[in-house]
Design a protein around this motif. Structure first.
Motif, short mmCIF file in Angstrom:
data_model
loop_
_atom_site.label_atom_id
_atom_site.label_comp_id
_atom_site.label_asym_id
_atom_site.label_seq_id
_atom_site.Cartn_x
_atom_site.Cartn_y
_atom_site.Cartn_z
N GLY A 100 0.71 -1.17 -0.03
CA GLY A 100 0.06 -0.09 0.19
C GLY A 100 1.04 1.30 -0.11
N PRO A 101 1.68 1.62 0.97
CA PRO A 101 2.70 2.65 0.95
C PRO A 101 3.42 2.65 -0.46
CG PRO A 101 2.44 1.69 3.05
CD PRO A 101 2.10 0.70 2.25
N PHE A 102 4.18 1.50 -0.68
CA PHE A 102 4.81 1.81 -2.11
C PHE A 102 4.05 2.10 -3.13
CE2 PHE A 102 6.43 -0.53 -5.72
CZ PHE A 102 7.80 0.18 -5.76
N PHE A 116 4.77 5.21 -5.54
CA PHE A 116 5.30 5.30 -6.83
C PHE A 116 3.97 4.52 -7.68
CE2 PHE A 116 9.01 4.25 -3.97
CZ PHE A 116 9.82 5.20 -4.53
N PRO A 117 2.91 5.43 -7.74
CA PRO A 117 1.95 5.27 -8.78
C PRO A 117 2.01 4.69 -9.74
CG PRO A 117 1.83 7.54 -8.36
CD PRO A 117 3.16 6.97 -7.44
N ASP A 118 3.19 4.98 -10.62
CA ASP A 118 3.36 4.46 -12.02
C ASP A 118 3.92 3.06 -12.07
OD1 ASP A 118 2.55 6.88 -12.99
OD2 ASP A 118 4.37 7.89 -12.74
N VAL A 119 4.12 2.36 -10.87
CA VAL A 119 4.66 1.23 -11.13
C VAL A 119 3.50 0.19 -11.17
CG1 VAL A 119 5.88 -0.96 -9.80
CG2 VAL A 119 6.84 1.47 -9.97
N ASP A 120 3.28 -0.66 -12.37
CA ASP A 120 2.04 -1.29 -12.44
C ASP A 120 2.46 -2.81 -11.72
OD1 ASP A 120 -0.21 -2.72 -13.13
OD2 ASP A 120 0.47 -3.14 -15.27
N LEU A 146 13.82 -1.49 -6.66
CA LEU A 146 13.17 -0.15 -5.89
C LEU A 146 12.44 -0.68 -4.78
CD1 LEU A 146 12.68 2.99 -6.08
CD2 LEU A 146 10.49 2.06 -7.48
N PHE A 147 11.56 -1.81 -5.21
CA PHE A 147 10.63 -2.33 -4.00
C PHE A 147 11.14 -2.84 -2.83
CE2 PHE A 147 8.34 -5.84 -2.05
CZ PHE A 147 7.28 -5.11 -1.53
N LEU A 148 12.45 -3.77 -2.97
CA LEU A 148 13.20 -4.21 -1.95
C LEU A 148 13.91 -3.18 -1.17
CD1 LEU A 148 14.52 -7.38 -3.66
CD2 LEU A 148 12.68 -7.11 -2.11
N THR A 149 14.22 -2.02 -1.93
CA THR A 149 14.96 -0.95 -1.24
C THR A 149 13.86 -0.20 -0.32
OG1 THR A 149 16.64 -0.92 -2.79
CG2 THR A 149 16.49 1.14 -1.46
N PHE A 150 12.82 0.16 -0.82
CA PHE A 150 11.70 0.84 -0.07
C PHE A 150 11.38 -0.03 1.24
CE2 PHE A 150 7.28 1.51 0.99
CZ PHE A 150 7.10 2.71 0.89
N VAL A 151 11.10 -1.36 0.91
CA VAL A 151 10.69 -2.20 2.11
C VAL A 151 11.91 -2.10 3.26
CG1 VAL A 151 10.44 -4.53 2.86
CG2 VAL A 151 9.24 -3.80 0.89
N ASP A 152 13.16 -2.60 2.67
CA ASP A 152 14.15 -2.17 3.61
C ASP A 152 14.32 -0.92 4.61
OD1 ASP A 152 16.33 -3.76 4.95
OD2 ASP A 152 17.78 -2.53 3.73
N TYR A 201 5.98 0.05 8.98
CA TYR A 201 4.61 -0.45 8.44
C TYR A 201 4.50 -1.85 8.99
CZ TYR A 201 4.98 3.47 5.13
OH TYR A 201 4.99 4.58 4.55
N LEU A 202 5.48 -2.34 9.82
CA LEU A 202 5.35 -3.72 10.33
C LEU A 202 5.54 -3.59 11.71
CD1 LEU A 202 6.49 -5.90 7.32
CD2 LEU A 202 4.22 -5.34 7.91
#
Length: 318
Positions: free
Chosen positions: A115-117, A121-125, A286-292, A298-299
């Motif tokens: 959700g936050p990601f 980054f709304p242009d990532v499908d 990008l996603f993995l870097t964001f999560v890290d 968020y968790l």
């Protein structure tokens, strides 16, 4: 006009001259000499076949043909700037596609990160595939996705794994169970209970079966149920007890209690899995870097594990 003789550089020079109002200033802005800019303008006039600029009080002004060309240049150069911006976004992973495949239980965890990601980054499908362990292993072997999520990582040559969240397995019972108020319960006291189990091959079942063997315990009654949600409902309805991921239990869940069983919880972890033999996509990185960077936000902070950077270091240079 012979379009084959037009070049991107000629159009850039023309726009610069129009905006500067004279050749010398345009040359300075373009880091060119005045003779070079004059030569480019001459070539452009010859290509168009019409005068483009006229001198008026020391300033160059566009003719009708010059204005038409300038408008066309603005549109063309603007589209190329949009293309350049898009390519930059793609190179950074801010645009593009991301496919994530996860085992069923991960659906209770991943949306808190996705959700936050997606908002950032709304242009990532994003495409999500959810299934049992066997289905996810098949997708991994067929290289269908960018990232895979398992609670028990596959022991495969091309699987590179990183823990990102603790996934304790706890024993749940209905709140009216006689052991609910106990400070501790031995597993032997529960052997006569009916255990509600996931299907063979699921990570939860594999870990629980392995744990039972280490404890020297053999269950006498059991029932197989193929989903965590159905198990929760069945436990609440007093059909039995179950060992499931703590993340499956909603906060404030009524009708279900976690029993304080000795030697529990069973410790396991959620893992991100990528293939070692495949270049990781920009969007996956990008996603993995964001999560890290946002795990604790968020968790549950006490559950977070930071192994993603090491995973990226391992596969980023492939």
């Amino acid at each position: 006009m012979n379009l084959r003789h037009l070049t991107f550089r000629l159009l850039e020079v023309y726009v610069a001259v129009v905006r500067a109002g004279n050749i010398s200033e345009a040359a300075r802005r373009l880091h060119l000499t005045q003779p070079t800019v004059s030569l480019q303008l001459k070539r452009l006039n010859e290509t168009v076949g019409e005068p483009l600029l006229v001198s008026h009080k020391g300033q160059l002004q566009m003719t009708d043909a010059g204005l038409a060309l300038y408008n066309a240049c603005q549109e063309l150069l603007g589209r190329f700037q949009e293309l350049d911006d898009t390519l930059s976004e793609l190179q950074l992973g801010h645009q593009g596609r991301l496919s994530i495949a996860m085992v069923n239980t991960a659906q209770y965890v991943l949306p808190k990160l996705l959700g936050p990601f997606s908002q950032s980054f709304p242009d990532v499908d994003i495409t999500l595939e959810i299934g049992n362990r066997a289905q996810m292993l098949t997708r991994f072997n067929q290289q269908l996705d960018d990232i895979y999520i398992f609670s028990h990582p596959p022991s495969l040559e091309h699987a590179a794994a990183a823990r990102f969240l603790r996934n304790p397995l706890v024993l749940i019972a209905p709140t009216h169970h006689p052991f609910h108020k106990r400070s501790q319960v031995s597993l032997k006291e529960l052997t006569q209970e009916r255990f509600l189990l996931r299907e063979p091959g699921s990570a939860t079942r594999m870990l629980f079966d392995s744990w039972l063997r280490t404890q020297g315990i053999q269950l006498t009654k059991s029932m197989q149920i193929a989903s965590n949600d159905a198990i929760r409902v069945a436990v609440e309805a007093s059909m039995g007890v179950a060992v499931i991921s703590q993340h499956v239990i909603p906060e404030g869940q009524k009708g279900i209690a976690i029993l304080p069983v000795e030697s529990l919880p069973i410790e396991s972890h959620w893992h991100f899995i990528v293939r070692r033999d495949r270049r990781i996509s920009k969007t996956a990185k990008l996603f993995l870097t964001f999560v890290d960077a946002h795990l604790e936000r968020y968790l549950e902070p006490d559950f977070a594990c930071h192994e993603i950077s090491a995973l990226l270091d391992e596969v980023i240079g492939f």
